[in-house]
Design a protein around this motif. Structure first.
Motif, PDB file in Angstrom:
ATOM      1  N   ALA A 125       0.823  -1.199   0.000  1.00  0.00           N
ATOM      2  CA  ALA A 125       0.000   0.000   0.000  1.00  0.00           C
ATOM      3  C   ALA A 125       0.857   1.248   0.000  1.00  0.00           C
ATOM      4  O   ALA A 125       1.917   1.291   0.618  1.00  0.00           O
ATOM      5  CB  ALA A 125      -0.906   0.014   1.240  1.00  0.00           C
ATOM      6  N   ALA A 126       0.396   2.261  -0.685  1.00  0.00           N
ATOM      7  CA  ALA A 126       1.098   3.533  -0.672  1.00  0.00           C
ATOM      8  C   ALA A 126       0.949   4.168   0.702  1.00  0.00           C
ATOM      9  O   ALA A 126      -0.095   4.089   1.334  1.00  0.00           O
ATOM     10  CB  ALA A 126       0.513   4.466  -1.728  1.00  0.00           C
ATOM     11  N   GLU A 127       2.041   4.797   1.193  1.00  0.00           N
ATOM     12  CA  GLU A 127       1.968   5.438   2.491  1.00  0.00           C
ATOM     13  C   GLU A 127       1.000   6.618   2.459  1.00  0.00           C
ATOM     14  O   GLU A 127       0.254   6.848   3.383  1.00  0.00           O
ATOM     15  CB  GLU A 127       3.364   5.901   2.917  1.00  0.00           C
ATOM     16  N   LYS A 128       1.042   7.389   1.396  1.00  0.00           N
ATOM     17  CA  LYS A 128       0.163   8.537   1.285  1.00  0.00           C
ATOM     18  C   LYS A 128       0.030   8.899  -0.190  1.00  0.00           C
ATOM     19  O   LYS A 128       1.008   8.857  -0.928  1.00  0.00           O
ATOM     20  CB  LYS A 128       0.725   9.721   2.070  1.00  0.00           C
ATOM     21  N   ALA A 129      -1.195   9.225  -0.609  1.00  0.00           N
ATOM     22  CA  ALA A 129      -1.411   9.631  -1.993  1.00  0.00           C
ATOM     23  C   ALA A 129      -0.563  10.860  -2.290  1.00  0.00           C
ATOM     24  O   ALA A 129      -0.547  11.823  -1.533  1.00  0.00           O
ATOM     25  CB  ALA A 129      -2.891   9.927  -2.214  1.00  0.00           C
ATOM     26  N   GLU A 130       0.155  10.830  -3.413  1.00  0.00           N
ATOM     27  CA  GLU A 130       1.096  11.894  -3.749  1.00  0.00           C
ATOM     28  C   GLU A 130       1.121  12.147  -5.245  1.00  0.00           C
ATOM     29  O   GLU A 130       1.029  11.226  -6.050  1.00  0.00           O
ATOM     30  CB  GLU A 130       2.494  11.507  -3.259  1.00  0.00           C
ATOM     31  N   VAL A 131       1.224  13.414  -5.614  1.00  0.00           N
ATOM     32  CA  VAL A 131       1.306  13.823  -7.018  1.00  0.00           C
ATOM     33  C   VAL A 131       2.454  14.808  -7.152  1.00  0.00           C
ATOM     34  O   VAL A 131       2.600  15.712  -6.322  1.00  0.00           O
ATOM     35  CB  VAL A 131      -0.011  14.493  -7.480  1.00  0.00           C
ATOM     36  N   ARG A 132       3.275  14.647  -8.194  1.00  0.00           N
ATOM     37  CA  ARG A 132       4.393  15.561  -8.450  1.00  0.00           C
ATOM     38  C   ARG A 132       4.187  16.202  -9.814  1.00  0.00           C
ATOM     39  O   ARG A 132       3.936  15.516 -10.799  1.00  0.00           O
ATOM     40  CB  ARG A 132       5.722  14.817  -8.393  1.00  0.00           C
ATOM     41  N   ILE A 133       4.336  17.526  -9.872  1.00  0.00           N
ATOM     42  CA  ILE A 133       4.060  18.286 -11.090  1.00  0.00           C
ATOM     43  C   ILE A 133       5.289  19.102 -11.460  1.00  0.00           C
ATOM     44  O   ILE A 133       5.700  19.989 -10.699  1.00  0.00           O
ATOM     45  CB  ILE A 133       2.857  19.231 -10.899  1.00  0.00           C
ATOM     46  N   PRO A 134       5.907  18.845 -12.604  1.00  0.00           N
ATOM     47  CA  PRO A 134       7.075  19.646 -13.006  1.00  0.00           C
ATOM     48  C   PRO A 134       6.673  21.061 -13.398  1.00  0.00           C
ATOM     49  O   PRO A 134       5.595  21.282 -13.938  1.00  0.00           O
ATOM     50  CB  PRO A 134       7.626  18.868 -14.210  1.00  0.00           C
ATOM     51  N   ARG A 135       7.536  22.025 -13.116  1.00  0.00           N
ATOM     52  CA  ARG A 135       7.260  23.417 -13.446  1.00  0.00           C
ATOM     53  C   ARG A 135       7.478  23.656 -14.929  1.00  0.00           C
ATOM     54  O   ARG A 135       8.458  23.202 -15.516  1.00  0.00           O
ATOM     55  CB  ARG A 135       8.160  24.345 -12.629  1.00  0.00           C
ATOM     56  N   ALA A 136       6.558  24.378 -15.553  1.00  0.00           N
ATOM     57  CA  ALA A 136       6.667  24.691 -16.981  1.00  0.00           C
ATOM     58  C   ALA A 136       7.696  25.796 -17.196  1.00  0.00           C
ATOM     59  O   ALA A 136       8.138  26.468 -16.256  1.00  0.00           O
ATOM     60  CB  ALA A 136       5.303  25.121 -17.520  1.00  0.00           C
ATOM     61  N   GLU A 137       8.073  26.008 -18.456  1.00  0.00           N
ATOM     62  CA  GLU A 137       9.080  27.003 -18.784  1.00  0.00           C
ATOM     63  C   GLU A 137       8.640  28.408 -18.392  1.00  0.00           C
ATOM     64  O   GLU A 137       9.480  29.267 -18.110  1.00  0.00           O
ATOM     65  CB  GLU A 137       9.408  26.948 -20.278  1.00  0.00           C
ATOM     66  N   ASN A 138       7.330  28.650 -18.368  1.00  0.00           N
ATOM     67  CA  ASN A 138       6.837  29.983 -18.002  1.00  0.00           C
ATOM     68  C   ASN A 138       6.698  30.163 -16.491  1.00  0.00           C
ATOM     69  O   ASN A 138       6.204  31.191 -16.025  1.00  0.00           O
ATOM     70  CB  ASN A 138       5.509  30.277 -18.690  1.00  0.00           C
TER      71      ASN A 138
ATOM     72  N   MET B 171       1.202  20.808   0.354  1.00  0.00           N
ATOM     73  CA  MET B 171       1.983  21.171  -0.819  1.00  0.00           C
ATOM     74  C   MET B 171       3.389  21.576  -0.414  1.00  0.00           C
ATOM     75  O   MET B 171       3.603  22.209   0.616  1.00  0.00           O
ATOM     76  CB  MET B 171       1.335  22.338  -1.580  1.00  0.00           C
ATOM     77  N   SER B 172       4.359  21.235  -1.271  1.00  0.00           N
ATOM     78  CA  SER B 172       5.734  21.681  -1.092  1.00  0.00           C
ATOM     79  C   SER B 172       6.387  21.720  -2.466  1.00  0.00           C
ATOM     80  O   SER B 172       5.848  21.193  -3.445  1.00  0.00           O
ATOM     81  CB  SER B 172       6.508  20.728  -0.164  1.00  0.00           C
ATOM     82  N   GLU B 173       7.538  22.381  -2.549  1.00  0.00           N
ATOM     83  CA  GLU B 173       8.257  22.473  -3.817  1.00  0.00           C
ATOM     84  C   GLU B 173       9.647  21.896  -3.633  1.00  0.00           C
ATOM     85  O   GLU B 173      10.344  22.229  -2.678  1.00  0.00           O
ATOM     86  CB  GLU B 173       8.340  23.926  -4.288  1.00  0.00           C
ATOM     87  N   GLU B 174      10.020  21.018  -4.549  1.00  0.00           N
ATOM     88  CA  GLU B 174      11.322  20.363  -4.485  1.00  0.00           C
ATOM     89  C   GLU B 174      12.007  20.475  -5.834  1.00  0.00           C
ATOM     90  O   GLU B 174      11.633  19.795  -6.792  1.00  0.00           O
ATOM     91  CB  GLU B 174      11.164  18.888  -4.089  1.00  0.00           C
TER      92      GLU B 174
ATOM     93  N   VAL C 116       4.961  19.310  -5.232  1.00  0.00           N
ATOM     94  CA  VAL C 116       4.553  18.035  -4.648  1.00  0.00           C
ATOM     95  C   VAL C 116       3.239  18.244  -3.901  1.00  0.00           C
ATOM     96  O   VAL C 116       3.150  19.085  -3.002  1.00  0.00           O
ATOM     97  CB  VAL C 116       5.616  17.484  -3.676  1.00  0.00           C
ATOM     98  N   MET C 117       2.223  17.492  -4.279  1.00  0.00           N
ATOM     99  CA  MET C 117       0.927  17.507  -3.596  1.00  0.00           C
ATOM    100  C   MET C 117       0.738  16.188  -2.866  1.00  0.00           C
ATOM    101  O   MET C 117       0.993  15.127  -3.426  1.00  0.00           O
ATOM    102  CB  MET C 117      -0.231  17.687  -4.600  1.00  0.00           C
ATOM    103  N   ARG C 118       0.295  16.271  -1.616  1.00  0.00           N
ATOM    104  CA  ARG C 118       0.040  15.067  -0.845  1.00  0.00           C
ATOM    105  C   ARG C 118      -1.320  15.171  -0.173  1.00  0.00           C
ATOM    106  O   ARG C 118      -1.700  16.238   0.291  1.00  0.00           O
ATOM    107  CB  ARG C 118       1.118  14.846   0.226  1.00  0.00           C
ATOM    108  N   LYS C 119      -2.008  14.055  -0.118  1.00  0.00           N
ATOM    109  CA  LYS C 119      -3.280  14.021   0.586  1.00  0.00           C
ATOM    110  C   LYS C 119      -3.032  14.134   2.073  1.00  0.00           C
ATOM    111  O   LYS C 119      -2.122  13.482   2.615  1.00  0.00           O
ATOM    112  CB  LYS C 119      -4.018  12.721   0.262  1.00  0.00           C
ATOM    113  N   LYS C 120      -3.807  14.942   2.763  1.00  0.00           N
ATOM    114  CA  LYS C 120      -3.575  15.178   4.196  1.00  0.00           C
ATOM    115  C   LYS C 120      -3.860  13.949   5.035  1.00  0.00           C
ATOM    116  O   LYS C 120      -3.205  13.702   6.034  1.00  0.00           O
ATOM    117  CB  LYS C 120      -4.427  16.346   4.682  1.00  0.00           C
TER     118      LYS C 120
END
Length: 216
Positions: A91-104, A203-206, A211-215
């Protein structure tokens, strides 16, 4: 120009029906694009184009913003937007989504409103999820049953409706009853993922990745 980025995925599924002695590599989808995909295979990241095979023997047959079709040891596998495959289920420890930053400098992500696909721009300055009336109609949002109001834009004062969305999904994160603002007219040009959703997740930025995580 709109830019589309697939979310980085950390959902987990189990593999059943494997042949005896067949060892499935651990495969995680880190990005989906038209004709290519970023895969992490046994801990090593690879950018594969359609038809290419990784050193671990994983071939990318097809790829689009929704799924990657892989060939692994003669087996055809399809990985969707919340899938990760490994030799054993865990099982996943926590639902997580990572989104790369666009050029703009913005963050763009695909998701769903009430089960219908939509492309978002993350906007921490927006108090609520915001969309124009045409996007609302396409997404089946019955905004005229909401609360009528108005808002100030660069083009002047516009009429709005405030309505709760039954369900908003980004990757493997789903939030219910999300407040939204529907603007009468063509603004905003892209659906804004505002704080009525963002305040309900972590939310955090790496290194340029949001990075988005379900609370819970």
């Amino acid at each position: 120009m709109k830019q589309k980025f697939a979310v980085i995925l950390l959902g987990v599924i189990g593999l059943t029906g494997s042949l005896p002695g067949w060892s499935m590599p651990e495969i995680q989808v880190n990005g989906l694009f038209g004709g290519s995909a970023v895969l992490v295979i046994n801990g090593k990241q690879h950018l594969l184009k359609q038809g290419q095979t990784s050193p671990e023997g994983v071939t990318l047959l097809e790829s689009n913003s929704q799924q990657a079709v892989l060939l692994v040891d003669g087996k055809r596998l399809s990985l969707g937007l919340s899938d990760r495959i490994s030799a054993s289920f865990h099982a996943a420890e926590k639902a997580e989504v990572r989104i790369p930053r666009a050029e703009n400098g913005h963050y763009y992500v695909s998701g769903y409103i009430n089960g219908r696909p939509v492309d978002f721009m993350v906007d921490t300055g927006a108090s609520a999820v915001a969309m124009n009336m045409h996007d609302a109609q396409r997404l089946g949002v019955n905004f005229r049953r909401g609360i009528k109001g108005n808002a100030s834009t660069a083009g002047g004062i516009v009429n709005t409706y405030h309505v709760d969305l039954d369900k908003l999904t980004i990757g493997n994160i789903t939030v219910h009853q999300v407040r939204s603002t529907v603007v009468i007219g063509n603004f905003p040009a892209q659906v804004l993922l505002g704080n009525s959703f963002l305040s309900q997740i972590e939310m955090s930025e790496e290194a340029g990745v949001l990075v988005m995580r379900k609370k819970y």
